[in-house]
Scaffold this motif. Sequence first.
Motif, PDB file in Angstrom:
ATOM      1  N   LEU A  41       0.832  -1.214   0.000  1.00  0.00           N
ATOM      2  CA  LEU A  41       0.000   0.000   0.000  1.00  0.00           C
ATOM      3  C   LEU A  41       0.865   1.263   0.000  1.00  0.00           C
ATOM      4  O   LEU A  41       0.571   2.226  -0.695  1.00  0.00           O
ATOM      5  N   LYS A  42       1.925   1.245   0.799  1.00  0.00           N
ATOM      6  CA  LYS A  42       2.780   2.426   0.901  1.00  0.00           C
ATOM      7  C   LYS A  42       3.724   2.588  -0.284  1.00  0.00           C
ATOM      8  O   LYS A  42       4.235   3.670  -0.539  1.00  0.00           O
ATOM      9  N   GLY A  43       3.982   1.476  -0.995  1.00  0.00           N
ATOM     10  CA  GLY A  43       5.032   1.517  -2.009  1.00  0.00           C
ATOM     11  C   GLY A  43       6.380   1.646  -1.323  1.00  0.00           C
ATOM     12  O   GLY A  43       7.272   2.362  -1.784  1.00  0.00           O
ATOM     13  N   ARG A  44       6.521   0.974  -0.176  1.00  0.00           N
ATOM     14  CA  ARG A  44       7.748   1.107   0.634  1.00  0.00           C
ATOM     15  C   ARG A  44       8.772   0.068   0.201  1.00  0.00           C
ATOM     16  O   ARG A  44       8.430  -1.107   0.045  1.00  0.00           O
ATOM     17  N   PRO A  45      10.045   0.492   0.008  1.00  0.00           N
ATOM     18  CA  PRO A  45      11.074  -0.489  -0.363  1.00  0.00           C
ATOM     19  C   PRO A  45      11.188  -1.581   0.701  1.00  0.00           C
ATOM     20  O   PRO A  45      11.108  -1.291   1.898  1.00  0.00           O
ATOM     21  N   PRO A 127       4.340   1.853  10.194  1.00  0.00           N
ATOM     22  CA  PRO A 127       5.076   2.957   9.577  1.00  0.00           C
ATOM     23  C   PRO A 127       4.117   4.131   9.424  1.00  0.00           C
ATOM     24  O   PRO A 127       2.908   3.967   9.641  1.00  0.00           O
ATOM     25  N   SER A 128       4.638   5.282   9.086  1.00  0.00           N
ATOM     26  CA  SER A 128       3.764   6.432   8.876  1.00  0.00           C
ATOM     27  C   SER A 128       2.742   6.106   7.783  1.00  0.00           C
ATOM     28  O   SER A 128       3.062   5.441   6.798  1.00  0.00           O
ATOM     29  N   ALA A 129       1.506   6.602   7.975  1.00  0.00           N
ATOM     30  CA  ALA A 129       0.402   6.240   7.074  1.00  0.00           C
ATOM     31  C   ALA A 129       0.333   7.158   5.851  1.00  0.00           C
ATOM     32  O   ALA A 129      -0.686   7.781   5.572  1.00  0.00           O
ATOM     33  N   ASN A 130       1.456   7.224   5.137  1.00  0.00           N
ATOM     34  CA  ASN A 130       1.523   8.008   3.904  1.00  0.00           C
ATOM     35  C   ASN A 130       2.100   7.113   2.815  1.00  0.00           C
ATOM     36  O   ASN A 130       2.699   6.077   3.117  1.00  0.00           O
ATOM     37  N   LYS A 131       1.939   7.536   1.550  1.00  0.00           N
ATOM     38  CA  LYS A 131       2.655   6.840   0.477  1.00  0.00           C
ATOM     39  C   LYS A 131       4.140   7.150   0.659  1.00  0.00           C
ATOM     40  O   LYS A 131       4.503   8.290   1.012  1.00  0.00           O
ATOM     41  N   SER A 215      14.797   9.374  -0.115  1.00  0.00           N
ATOM     42  CA  SER A 215      14.145  10.681  -0.079  1.00  0.00           C
ATOM     43  C   SER A 215      12.786  10.459   0.592  1.00  0.00           C
ATOM     44  O   SER A 215      12.167   9.419   0.460  1.00  0.00           O
ATOM     45  N   HIS A 216      12.330  11.452   1.316  1.00  0.00           N
ATOM     46  CA  HIS A 216      11.244  11.230   2.242  1.00  0.00           C
ATOM     47  C   HIS A 216      10.554  12.544   2.488  1.00  0.00           C
ATOM     48  O   HIS A 216      11.162  13.584   2.296  1.00  0.00           O
ATOM     49  N   TYR A 217       9.367  12.490   3.005  1.00  0.00           N
ATOM     50  CA  TYR A 217       8.714  13.666   3.589  1.00  0.00           C
ATOM     51  C   TYR A 217       8.483  14.797   2.580  1.00  0.00           C
ATOM     52  O   TYR A 217       8.241  15.923   2.984  1.00  0.00           O
TER      53      TYR A 217
END
Length: 310
Positions: A41-45, A127-131, A215-217
Amino acid sequence: MLDQAVKRIKSGDVVAFPTETVYGLGADARNRDAVDLVFRLKGRPADNPLIVHISEIKQLFDFASEVPEAALKLAEKFWPGPLTLVLPKKSEVLDIVTGGLPTVALRMPDHPLALDLIREADPLVAPSANKSGRPSPTKPEHVEADFGKKIMVLDGGACKLGLESTVIRVDQNEITVLRPGHIDPQEIESVAGLPVKTEKPDPSKAPESPGMKYSHYAPDAQVELSTDLPAKFSSDTFYLIVPKMSMDTETPENVILYSNNYSKLAEELYDRFRQADLQEYKNVSIIGLREADETGIVQALLNRIRKAQS
Ligand code: AMP
Ligand code: MG
């Protein structure tokens, strides 16, 4: 609402919930498919590990194979609160949670809704609830902006701290700050009775906390850090001004004054990033944060802002 959230977690679904830092995207830490859903859902590595959120100090022992005395002292002092402890993991902790690392990150959030959810469901990865890559969510509407209505959000209003937890690795003889946060390194040192070093990024080495390399935030607007005020305010830039200053005229709507209130800036930073995009500013300029200020909060702000620039 809570009952429904618990049901969803137990059935392997995700639920977004408030903490004192940012909104988390929670899933059962012991359910591989549920954790996998969080990454998708997050597209997190996959190599960026998740923090396991617990509701009692003794649950440390369910996940960590070794708990140094210093780690216990820190948990007793700062939990529930914005401190994450990285400790050697037990073999049964899922590899997908730790990104294959031999360590696991643990934290007890300081929010009644979060603690209720963990108590009734189970320890949660959150984890934080963002993409991935986007500013972290500090209000329920930020979660909806990234995911639409398909994710259930427990509404706790705005998060009171607004920046993610301080992440530290606790070894027998020293502590390493992997991600700066609100809690000052000096305070950690005095509670733990161990020297605290800060991991300075070394481009030739893989970072010890994998998340720190991404890269983040970042909002769509270009983020700038500046020590000085501009000669003239530009209308396509959203200014966040840290030092105390007075204006001769009325403060323009693209200028926000923080009068040295770092906590306020921390609380609002991600919301301001999102506001800049909604109002289609080209740039966000953050003025007057001093690198030499070694307090946790200033180092945390600089860390997040630099990540948003990279
Ligand atoms: P987030 O939950 O999105 O705030 O990110 C969690 C942060 O904790 C990331 O920077 C991760 O790299 C870091 N983290 C989680 N688990 C570990 C671990 N086992 N070792 C080092 N850093 C970790
Ligand atoms: Mg995050």
